[in-house]
Write a protein that holds these residues in place. Structure first.
Motif, PDB file in Angstrom:
ATOM      1  N   ILE A   1      -8.627   7.708  -1.011  1.00  0.00           N
ATOM      2  CA  ILE A   1      -7.649   7.720  -1.685  1.00  0.00           C
ATOM      3  C   ILE A   1      -8.186   7.881  -3.351  1.00  0.00           C
ATOM      4  O   ILE A   1      -9.106   7.323  -3.666  1.00  0.00           O
ATOM      5  CB  ILE A   1      -6.555   6.452  -1.512  1.00  0.00           C
ATOM      6  CG1 ILE A   1      -7.506   5.108  -2.002  1.00  0.00           C
ATOM      7  CG2 ILE A   1      -6.042   6.420  -0.272  1.00  0.00           C
ATOM      8  CD1 ILE A   1      -6.596   3.925  -1.975  1.00  0.00           C
ATOM      9  N   ALA A   2      -7.300   8.277  -3.962  1.00  0.00           N
ATOM     10  CA  ALA A   2      -7.591   8.517  -5.663  1.00  0.00           C
ATOM     11  C   ALA A   2      -7.115   7.033  -6.117  1.00  0.00           C
ATOM     12  O   ALA A   2      -6.340   6.186  -5.627  1.00  0.00           O
ATOM     13  CB  ALA A   2      -6.651   9.516  -5.961  1.00  0.00           C
ATOM     14  N   PRO A   3      -7.814   6.907  -7.341  1.00  0.00           N
ATOM     15  CA  PRO A   3      -7.314   5.568  -7.991  1.00  0.00           C
ATOM     16  C   PRO A   3      -6.045   4.990  -8.379  1.00  0.00           C
ATOM     17  O   PRO A   3      -5.502   4.108  -8.134  1.00  0.00           O
ATOM     18  CB  PRO A   3      -8.117   5.588  -9.338  1.00  0.00           C
ATOM     19  CG  PRO A   3      -9.203   6.495  -9.326  1.00  0.00           C
ATOM     20  CD  PRO A   3      -8.710   7.476  -8.124  1.00  0.00           C
ATOM     21  N   TYR A   4      -5.107   6.046  -8.527  1.00  0.00           N
ATOM     22  CA  TYR A   4      -3.776   5.799  -8.886  1.00  0.00           C
ATOM     23  C   TYR A   4      -2.942   5.433  -7.645  1.00  0.00           C
ATOM     24  O   TYR A   4      -1.964   5.098  -7.699  1.00  0.00           O
ATOM     25  CB  TYR A   4      -3.162   6.967  -9.299  1.00  0.00           C
ATOM     26  CG  TYR A   4      -3.168   8.282  -8.832  1.00  0.00           C
ATOM     27  CD1 TYR A   4      -2.387   8.845  -7.767  1.00  0.00           C
ATOM     28  CD2 TYR A   4      -4.249   9.234  -9.049  1.00  0.00           C
ATOM     29  CE1 TYR A   4      -2.509   9.694  -7.104  1.00  0.00           C
ATOM     30  CE2 TYR A   4      -4.497  10.482  -8.454  1.00  0.00           C
ATOM     31  CZ  TYR A   4      -3.668  10.766  -7.319  1.00  0.00           C
ATOM     32  OH  TYR A   4      -3.713  11.924  -6.539  1.00  0.00           O
ATOM     33  N   GLU A   5      -3.521   5.783  -6.506  1.00  0.00           N
ATOM     34  CA  GLU A   5      -2.876   5.401  -5.072  1.00  0.00           C
ATOM     35  C   GLU A   5      -2.700   3.972  -4.836  1.00  0.00           C
ATOM     36  O   GLU A   5      -1.944   3.513  -3.968  1.00  0.00           O
ATOM     37  CB  GLU A   5      -3.394   6.557  -3.871  1.00  0.00           C
ATOM     38  CG  GLU A   5      -3.117   7.727  -4.169  1.00  0.00           C
ATOM     39  CD  GLU A   5      -3.459   8.442  -3.028  1.00  0.00           C
ATOM     40  OE1 GLU A   5      -2.716   8.988  -2.076  1.00  0.00           O
ATOM     41  OE2 GLU A   5      -4.841   8.840  -2.824  1.00  0.00           O
ATOM     42  N   ASN A   6      -3.469   3.121  -5.359  1.00  0.00           N
ATOM     43  CA  ASN A   6      -3.710   1.703  -5.045  1.00  0.00           C
ATOM     44  C   ASN A   6      -1.992   1.292  -5.430  1.00  0.00           C
ATOM     45  O   ASN A   6      -1.743   0.378  -4.804  1.00  0.00           O
ATOM     46  CB  ASN A   6      -4.669   1.014  -5.834  1.00  0.00           C
ATOM     47  CG  ASN A   6      -5.989   1.020  -5.082  1.00  0.00           C
ATOM     48  OD1 ASN A   6      -6.322   1.863  -4.525  1.00  0.00           O
ATOM     49  ND2 ASN A   6      -6.981   0.146  -5.543  1.00  0.00           N
ATOM     50  N   SER A   7      -1.628   1.385  -6.623  1.00  0.00           N
ATOM     51  CA  SER A   7      -0.547   0.930  -6.963  1.00  0.00           C
ATOM     52  C   SER A   7       0.674   1.399  -6.117  1.00  0.00           C
ATOM     53  O   SER A   7       1.655   0.763  -5.967  1.00  0.00           O
ATOM     54  CB  SER A   7      -0.200   1.055  -8.541  1.00  0.00           C
ATOM     55  OG  SER A   7      -0.023   2.495  -8.771  1.00  0.00           O
ATOM     56  N   GLU A   8       0.574   2.774  -5.798  1.00  0.00           N
ATOM     57  CA  GLU A   8       1.436   3.411  -5.042  1.00  0.00           C
ATOM     58  C   GLU A   8       1.455   2.765  -3.606  1.00  0.00           C
ATOM     59  O   GLU A   8       2.883   2.677  -3.143  1.00  0.00           O
ATOM     60  CB  GLU A   8       1.144   5.027  -4.884  1.00  0.00           C
ATOM     61  CG  GLU A   8       1.415   5.727  -6.288  1.00  0.00           C
ATOM     62  CD  GLU A   8       1.071   7.021  -6.067  1.00  0.00           C
ATOM     63  OE1 GLU A   8       0.679   7.672  -5.081  1.00  0.00           O
ATOM     64  OE2 GLU A   8       1.285   7.824  -7.134  1.00  0.00           O
ATOM     65  N   PHE A   9       0.430   2.550  -3.048  1.00  0.00           N
ATOM     66  CA  PHE A   9       0.515   1.923  -1.593  1.00  0.00           C
ATOM     67  C   PHE A   9       0.859   0.411  -1.735  1.00  0.00           C
ATOM     68  O   PHE A   9       1.670  -0.150  -0.849  1.00  0.00           O
ATOM     69  CB  PHE A   9      -0.997   1.911  -0.884  1.00  0.00           C
ATOM     70  CG  PHE A   9      -1.203   3.090  -0.280  1.00  0.00           C
ATOM     71  CD1 PHE A   9      -0.464   3.586   0.805  1.00  0.00           C
ATOM     72  CD2 PHE A   9      -2.050   4.103  -0.865  1.00  0.00           C
ATOM     73  CE1 PHE A   9      -0.845   4.506   1.590  1.00  0.00           C
ATOM     74  CE2 PHE A   9      -2.393   5.408  -0.162  1.00  0.00           C
ATOM     75  CZ  PHE A   9      -1.756   5.529   1.137  1.00  0.00           C
ATOM     76  N   LEU A  10       0.697  -0.223  -2.835  1.00  0.00           N
ATOM     77  CA  LEU A  10       1.478  -1.690  -2.995  1.00  0.00           C
ATOM     78  C   LEU A  10       2.640  -1.597  -2.962  1.00  0.00           C
ATOM     79  O   LEU A  10       3.441  -2.249  -2.367  1.00  0.00           O
ATOM     80  CB  LEU A  10       0.879  -2.204  -4.338  1.00  0.00           C
ATOM     81  CG  LEU A  10       1.325  -3.400  -4.539  1.00  0.00           C
ATOM     82  CD1 LEU A  10       1.065  -4.607  -3.413  1.00  0.00           C
ATOM     83  CD2 LEU A  10       0.763  -4.107  -6.022  1.00  0.00           C
ATOM     84  N   GLU A  11       3.257  -0.449  -3.937  1.00  0.00           N
ATOM     85  CA  GLU A  11       4.713  -0.381  -3.786  1.00  0.00           C
ATOM     86  C   GLU A  11       5.207   0.064  -2.447  1.00  0.00           C
ATOM     87  O   GLU A  11       6.396  -0.524  -2.014  1.00  0.00           O
ATOM     88  CB  GLU A  11       5.078   0.636  -4.949  1.00  0.00           C
ATOM     89  CG  GLU A  11       6.579   0.844  -5.310  1.00  0.00           C
ATOM     90  CD  GLU A  11       6.809   1.977  -6.217  1.00  0.00           C
ATOM     91  OE1 GLU A  11       8.115   2.262  -6.250  1.00  0.00           O
ATOM     92  OE2 GLU A  11       6.010   2.251  -6.900  1.00  0.00           O
ATOM     93  N   LEU A  12       4.518   0.807  -2.072  1.00  0.00           N
ATOM     94  CA  LEU A  12       5.254   1.315  -0.563  1.00  0.00           C
ATOM     95  C   LEU A  12       5.209   0.144   0.318  1.00  0.00           C
ATOM     96  O   LEU A  12       6.090   0.154   1.444  1.00  0.00           O
ATOM     97  CB  LEU A  12       4.145   2.411  -0.077  1.00  0.00           C
ATOM     98  CG  LEU A  12       4.509   2.953   1.358  1.00  0.00           C
ATOM     99  CD1 LEU A  12       5.851   3.842   1.245  1.00  0.00           C
ATOM    100  CD2 LEU A  12       3.577   4.165   1.854  1.00  0.00           C
ATOM    101  N   ALA A  13       4.113  -0.736   0.374  1.00  0.00           N
ATOM    102  CA  ALA A  13       3.938  -1.696   1.380  1.00  0.00           C
ATOM    103  C   ALA A  13       5.187  -2.736   1.307  1.00  0.00           C
ATOM    104  O   ALA A  13       5.685  -3.392   2.051  1.00  0.00           O
ATOM    105  CB  ALA A  13       2.593  -2.585   1.273  1.00  0.00           C
ATOM    106  N   LEU A  14       5.559  -3.194  -0.151  1.00  0.00           N
ATOM    107  CA  LEU A  14       6.505  -4.095  -0.515  1.00  0.00           C
ATOM    108  C   LEU A  14       7.900  -3.353   0.030  1.00  0.00           C
ATOM    109  O   LEU A  14       8.791  -4.261   0.240  1.00  0.00           O
ATOM    110  CB  LEU A  14       6.678  -4.302  -1.908  1.00  0.00           C
ATOM    111  CG  LEU A  14       5.414  -5.226  -2.483  1.00  0.00           C
ATOM    112  CD1 LEU A  14       5.404  -5.351  -4.038  1.00  0.00           C
ATOM    113  CD2 LEU A  14       5.468  -6.520  -1.957  1.00  0.00           C
ATOM    114  N   SER A  15       7.871  -2.302   0.130  1.00  0.00           N
ATOM    115  CA  SER A  15       9.322  -1.660   0.466  1.00  0.00           C
ATOM    116  C   SER A  15       9.451  -1.457   2.013  1.00  0.00           C
ATOM    117  O   SER A  15      10.399  -1.096   2.587  1.00  0.00           O
ATOM    118  CB  SER A  15       9.602  -0.366  -0.421  1.00  0.00           C
ATOM    119  OG  SER A  15       8.647   0.623   0.142  1.00  0.00           O
ATOM    120  N   LYS A  16       8.297  -1.074   2.759  1.00  0.00           N
ATOM    121  CA  LYS A  16       8.383  -0.864   3.973  1.00  0.00           C
ATOM    122  C   LYS A  16       8.051  -1.587   5.112  1.00  0.00           C
ATOM    123  O   LYS A  16       8.267  -1.458   6.208  1.00  0.00           O
ATOM    124  CB  LYS A  16       7.220   0.460   4.198  1.00  0.00           C
ATOM    125  CG  LYS A  16       7.946   1.810   3.395  1.00  0.00           C
ATOM    126  CD  LYS A  16       9.126   2.175   3.777  1.00  0.00           C
ATOM    127  CE  LYS A  16       9.582   3.616   3.257  1.00  0.00           C
ATOM    128  NZ  LYS A  16      10.893   3.964   3.472  1.00  0.00           N
TER     129      LYS A  16
END
Length: 492
Positions: A338-353
């Motif tokens: 994953i790219a560095p910016y995807e860390n925050s995106e996966f955190l947001e995805l985990a909280l929503s899914k």
């Protein structure tokens, strides 16, 4: 655009790979200077002096050029312009004598009435490129507006501010004229700078992108300001040794590598990793589709209430469907970097899914990430019956931080939340049900070093249920279980 959006948009750079990014504060000064100006005249200085010599009785080209110390060709060109403008006439063709016309006398008299005057001028000075710039004051930050938990303050080298001798009059005049709406609107000429009366430290926000050259240790730091890559700022920062002096290079060299993380995940995962070209193609497709969607949404917003509104809404729907298809392709990989910016995106995805379980391992929890919005999403998961495990390494102090206090409160209310403090991790992770597991060397809920420097961020996402379950078993066996600080106090 968010820092993550900027990093995604500018991720690709030929011969380099993006290894980190961060919002930054770029240093400026608001300079107040004491200057000598003169009301702007339409008559250019060289024309004025040629006309003055003619008025004084020097009436031929050679005499004028010798008196003014100018090349004869320059004087000939100036005289030709003055004749076209009917400011100078030839009084006698045989002697080639020159004289001022009536209009020329009037224009020269008007020019003589202008006198220099003292004036206070204010402009913005960029401390990185060391030149004045035109910026809107509303977009600037004062020092106490910089959040040290979410923004890196970039330092200028040399650190001291400019002296009056370092300032360029033509550059300042150009900025002041642009601020006023043009040279005519500014209405005066800048003759001399006497002294700097005041320096006020300011900043403008941007995003720093850190790249590492392929098969090399060379590091490149780029700055994106207002969604535009500013090569001049990046070049000057590198030229003056900014990355090394701020400790960026040392930190990046000492960071965990992708090789170490692949070993941590094991050979079975390594076999499933896609080729770099295949992955880059999928990620670029996602980026393009995101831009298309943003463009379609902007068009739809402008089309509200107009006849073309229906077509614009349909275009948004099609763009959203295309983006989902591209994202589904990216999600189909069993495992991938994953790219560095995807860390925050996966955190947001985990909280929503997340529906059944969510596990997060981090270094610290800080207010830049564990916000009221984060806590609200977390509480919503707990109310829905999702079990949540948060594991945090010991901080520098035994005193709980405000985010930790908020998490402890939820820990006492909801039995489905396990808060463990005191673990040490080789790498940090997020596990969302058996949907995905993200493993990275960057903590997901905060990193004390992040606000001061950059690291070589590496991470992988496992997107196949059996791989996720295997990883969960691995971390359970490796990490000793410890109870939360709040429960330890309750036992005492």
């Amino acid at each position: 655009m968010t820092a993550e959006s900027v990093a995604r948009r500018f991720e690709t750079r030929s011969g380099y790979v993006l290894i980190d990014y961060a919002p930054v504060a770029l240093p400026l000064y608001r300079l107040t200077v004491d200057a000598i100006t003169m009301v702007h005249r339409d008559l250019a200085p060289i024309k004025e002096f040629v006309m003055k010599t003619i008025a004084a009785g020097l009436c031929d080209t050679e005499t004028i050029s010798g008196f003014l110390g100018l090349d004869k060709a320059v004087v000939d060109g100036t005289l030709a312009q003055l004749k076209v403008e009917k400011l100078v006439v030839q009084s006698d063709d045989s002697l080639a004598e020159l004289a001022l016309s009536d209009r020329g006398v009037e224009v020269l008299d008007k020019a003589k009435t202008s006198t220099p005057q003292d004036e206070t001028l204010v402009f913005i000075y960029d401390r990185l490129i060391q030149k004045p710039v035109r910026l809107f004051t509303a977009d600037l930050l004062i020092p106490n507006q910089i959040d040290p938990l979410s923004m890196i303050e970039i330092r200028a080298y040399p650190a001291e501010g400019p002296d009056v001798k370092d300032l360029s009059i033509p550059e300042i005049a150009q900025v002041l004229e642009r601020q006023a709406g043009g040279r005519a609107a500014f209405g005066r000429d800048l003759l001399r700078l006497k002294r700097i009366l005041r320096r006020v430290r300011l900043y403008r926000s941007g995003v720093a992108l850190v790249y590492k050259k392929n098969k090399s240790t060379e590091i490149l730091v780029d700055f994106v300001i207002d969604d535009v890559r500013h090569e001049d700022v990046s070049h000057k920062f590198a030229e003056r040794g900014g990355p090394k002096k701020m400790g960026f290079l040392k930190s990046i060299d000492e960071a965990s590598t992708a090789t170490e993380l692949r070993k941590y995940l094991g050979p079975d995962v390594q076999k499933l990793l896609p080729g770099i070209e295949e992955l880059d193609e999928c990620k670029e497709r996602v980026m393009v589709e995101r831009i298309k969607l943003q463009t379609a949404e902007a068009v739809a917003e402008r089309s509200y209430g107009r006849p073309e509104e229906a077509d614009a809404i349909e275009a948004v729907s099609l763009a959203r469907a295309s983006l989902k298809m591209s994202e589904d392709t990216l999600s189909a990989f069993a495992a991938r970097p994953i790219a560095p910016y995807e860390n925050s995106e996966f955190l947001e995805l985990a909280l929503s899914k997340a529906t059944r379980s969510l596990s997060i391992a981090t270094k610290v929890v800080d207010r830049s990430i564990v916000t009221p919005l984060f806590l609200k999403a977390l509480e919503s998961l707990l109310r829905g019956g999702c079990t949540v495990s948060l594991s945090v390494e010991a901080g520098p102090s035994d005193k709980p931080t405000p985010p930790e206090v908020a998490l402890e409160r939820l820990n006492r209310i909801y039995p489905g939340l396990t808060l463990e403090i005191g673990k040490k991790f080789a790498f940090y992770h997020i596990v969302c049900d058996d949907r995905f597991a993200v493993v990275s060397n960057r903590p997901f809920l905060g990193n004390m070093a992040k606000v001061r420097t950059f690291t070589h961020v590496v991470g992988y996402v496992l997107q196949r249920p059996d791989l996720v379950q295997s990883f969960v078993t691995k971390i359970r066996n490796v990490s000793p279980r410890r109870v939360s600080r709040g429960r330890e106090e309750a036992r005492r």
